[in-house]
Each structure stands twice: as structure tokens, then as C-alpha cells.
Design a protein around this motif. Structure first.
Motif, short mmCIF file in Angstrom:
data_model
loop_
_atom_site.label_atom_id
_atom_site.label_comp_id
_atom_site.label_asym_id
_atom_site.label_seq_id
_atom_site.Cartn_x
_atom_site.Cartn_y
_atom_site.Cartn_z
N LEU A 75 54.74 16.50 47.88
CA LEU A 75 55.65 15.86 48.83
C LEU A 75 56.30 16.88 49.75
O LEU A 75 56.59 16.58 50.92
N LEU A 76 56.54 18.08 49.26
CA LEU A 76 57.10 19.13 50.12
C LEU A 76 56.17 19.45 51.28
O LEU A 76 56.62 19.77 52.39
N ALA A 77 54.87 19.36 51.04
CA ALA A 77 53.89 19.67 52.09
C ALA A 77 53.71 18.53 53.07
O ALA A 77 53.32 18.74 54.22
N VAL A 78 54.02 17.31 52.65
CA VAL A 78 53.73 16.13 53.47
C VAL A 78 54.96 15.65 54.22
O VAL A 78 54.87 15.15 55.35
N GLN A 79 56.14 15.74 53.60
CA GLN A 79 57.39 15.27 54.24
C GLN A 79 57.31 13.79 54.61
O GLN A 79 57.54 13.39 55.75
N ALA A 80 56.93 12.97 53.64
CA ALA A 80 56.87 11.52 53.84
C ALA A 80 57.34 10.86 52.54
O ALA A 80 57.19 11.43 51.46
#
Length: 377
Positions: free
Chosen positions: A132-137
């Protein structure tokens, strides 16, 4: 002219909106002309629905189509911040997490073995957090495949007994979103049914070999889980001369076969199969016995369900084991003809199935959140 009543107009907008969202979800960015062709809607209807979806933050401009002849046309796409779903495959050794968007595109991925001493839920959720940190969604839902019998309410019964839904409840509490738990072999069967070796079949049985032997059953194009989730638990089907209740195949059985044939029992199944491929006689003898056991399992299933084919997955898709299975099947062909196919996804089949189910569920969730609520009309 009488003014149209609101109910049917609301229903029409919802249906048109879902048709456009589904098209964008499955095909990616589209021009208005492409949406018209895909959905059968008029230009006016497409324009009106896109205006509504843009206002709801569901779609965004996605560049210009300069490849087709004629004037350049702008494209639209699903908004990247609609959210993601987590597809997770858990085996006895590790967890593999993939975050997917509504189009089924993998946006982030993490894989790590379970710590020797640690909580499974915490390990899985930490991998999801890293993704989730890499996607920010926002995370909308989770589909997780696990070994063992999975009941309709998401409880797991494995070699440590039933958990009463504790694993699912802990994930929901930690992630604060819906969680669907599935048997991993059933997810592998869904992957083959959707876009793999079983896509053109109305019925098939998938036989997946890793730590143990499991089955996934598809009848008339639908996954068959059974009344209590037991359908496909083929590892303990009786086989002569094995005692009743003895596993047909699995890590312990492979170790015993290695000892019987003078090979190192600490080697993995795939290492034995690779040695067989290189011509090792003892390993070939092991493969022949494993092929015999898999074929007898298939024969037992065939006599009850008569599927069109069997799909060999996991280590059962190793070329040496495929040849061993086919050799035994050929010997029985006069009495019981059986057709064997090789998985399209190999060991990744459970994760591929989880990704497909997660993307489908995500589309349903996010599309429902942005379309007009017909119940309030």
C-alpha cells in the motif's frame, strides 16, 4: 409530451454506467467511439454517463488516441484512486501478496517466508501494508487463498483443526475491510476456468501437488465447493495397499519414497523430479510411483464425476510427472479413458485465481459506490 418518471431514468443511468465502467475495467482506457462500439450505447448516452462518472470521481482523462485514422480522440480511464484489492496466497511456508486495481493490473507485490516464531496475520498484513505504501490507494477488500478446508463463513480446518473463523476475523480487524477466504486449490481451479487450460471445458478436475495433493472441481462451468467445503479433498482417497486414512501424496510421502529408493529424503519434490529428468534411475522410480498414485486418484474422481479432463497443477505439472501420469493412464485407457492437461499457470495458479477474484470483487465494490443508488429513488 409527458416527462419520464424518475425511477426508470435512474435505472437506465445505473445500467449504462455499469456497462461503461465494466468496459473500462476490462479493456483499459477507451475513446467515446470505442465505448459506443463496446456497449451499444449512443454517443449522447455515453457522453451523459461519462459526465456523471467524472463528477463522481470515477473516471479521468487518459490521453489522446493518435493511432486510428481521422481526428485525434481523447480517451478516458478509471480513476487510479478508486482503490485496490489484495490477492494473497498462503502456503505452509510463505505468503505472497499482490495489490490489483479494478482492471486486474498488479500494482504492487510482496513475497516473504513466515518467520519461525510469529503471527501469520501480522506477517500477511505487514506485506499488504508495504504494498500500500507503493500504491497510495485505499484498500477495499482482500481475497486470500489458504491450504485446508474452508467453510462457507470463512473458517479454516487444516491439520491443526478448525479455527472457527478466527483467522478471517483477525484479518478483518487488522485491515478494516472485507476479507474473503478461499481454499487455494479452488482458486487455482478458478484461474484455469477463467483464462487457463479449463477455459474451453464445461467440467474438469484440477489436481494440484505441493505440500500435499488437493483437488478443485468445476461442474457445468461452476466451481463446486461442496456442502461444507470438503469437495476436492482427494489426498486421503483410499488406495491399495495404503491403509485407510493414509495420505496419497505429500511431503512426508515423498520423503518415504526417497528412503525406499535410496535417495536423500531431505530433498524437495521438485529436486527429485529434476533428478529424474536428468536420468537418475531412483528418481525415475519415485516419479513412476507418484504418477501411479495421482492417476488412481483421477480414476476415482472420474468414476464419480466423469469430467472432460484433469488439469495437472503445481509440481504435478512437472514434465516428468506428467509423463508418468500419462503412462499409467494409457495402461487403463481401455477400461477408463481419461484426458490430462497441464496447468497454464503452474505453481502460481492459486495466486492467479486470487488476483482474478479480487479484481472482479473490486469492480463490483467500487462501481456500486459511484453509481446512483436506485433503492433511494
Amino acid at each position: 409530451m409527458a416527462r419520464p418518471i424518475a425511477g426508470p431514468q435512474s435505472l437506465l443511468r445505473t445500467l449504462n454506467g455499469r456497462a461503461i465502467l465494466e468496459t473500462l475495467g476490462r479493456r483499459g482506457p477507451q475513446t467515446r467511439a470505442e465505448l459506443m462500439a463496446a456497449t451499444g450505447l449512443s454517443r449522447t448516452a455515453v457522453t451523459q454517463v461519462l459526465r456523471m462518472l467524472e463528477g463522481a470521481g470515477a473516471v479521468v482523462p487518459a490521453g489522446v488516441d493518435r493511432e486510428t485514422r481521422g481526428p485525434a480522440a481523447s480517451r478516458v480511464a478509471l480513476h487510479p484512486r478508486l482503490g485496490v484489492a489484495a490477492a494473497v496466497h498462503v502456503d505452509h511456508h510463505a505468503a505472497h501478496v499482490a495489490l490489483v486495481d479494478p482492471m486486474g493490473v498488479v500494482r504492487a507485490e510482496q513475497h516473504a517466508p513466515f518467520p519461525l516464531r510469529g503471527d501469520r496475520v501480522e506477517h500477511i498484513t505487514s506485506l499488504i501494508d508495504e504494498c500500500l505504501l507503493a500504491v497510495q490507494a485505499p484498500l477495499r477488500l482482500v481475497v486470500i487463498g489458504v491450504p485446508g478446508i474452508v467453510t462457507a463463513d470463512g473458517g479454516i480446518r487444516d491439520d491443526q483443526g478448525p479455527d472457527g473463523g478466527a483467522f478471517k476475523a483477525a484479518l478483518i480487524s487488522r485491515l478494516d475491510c472485507p476479507v474473503r477466504v478461499e481454499n487455494d486449490v479452488n482458486l487455482a481451479a478458478l484461474a484455469e476456468l477463467t483464462s487457463g487450460a479449463g477455459a474451453e471445458l464445461s467440467s474438469f478436475a484440477l489436481l494440484l501437488l505441493d505440500d500435499g495433493l488437493g483437488g478443485g472441481i468445476v461442474i457445468d462451468g461452476m466451481l463446486h465447493r461442496g456442502f461444507s467445503g470438503v469437495a476436492g479433498e482427494v489426498m486421503y482417497l483410499p488406495q491399495t495397499p495404503l491403509p485407510i486414512g493414509a495420505p496419497v501424496l505429500g511431503d512426508a510421502v515423498v520423503g518415504d519414497l526417497a528412503l525406499t529408493n535410496g535417495r536423500d529424503p531431505s530433498l524437495t519434490l521438485d529436486q527429485h523430479l529434476d533428478a529424474a529428468a536428468a536420468g537418475d534411475e531412483a528418481a525415475l522410480a519415485m516419479a513412476a510411483e507418484m504418477g501411479r498414485r495421482i492417476t488412481l486418484v483421477a480414476g476415482s474422481v472420474a468414476l464419480v464425476l466423469d469430467p472432460e479432463a484433469f488439469v495437472l497443477s503445481g509440481s504435478a505439472a512437472h514434465p516428468v510427472l506428467v509423463d508418468a501420469v500419462q503412462s499409467v493412464a494409457d495402461a487403463y485407457a481401455a477400461q477408463l479413458p481419461m484426458r490430462f492437461l497441464v496447468s497454464s499457470f503452474g505453481p502460481e495458479a492459486p495466486l492467479v485465481g486470487a488476483i482474478g477474484e479480487a479484481a472482479s470483487a473490486l469492480r463490483t465494490t467500487v462501481f456500486s459506490s459511484v453509481l446512483p443508488d436506485r433503492s433511494s429513488r
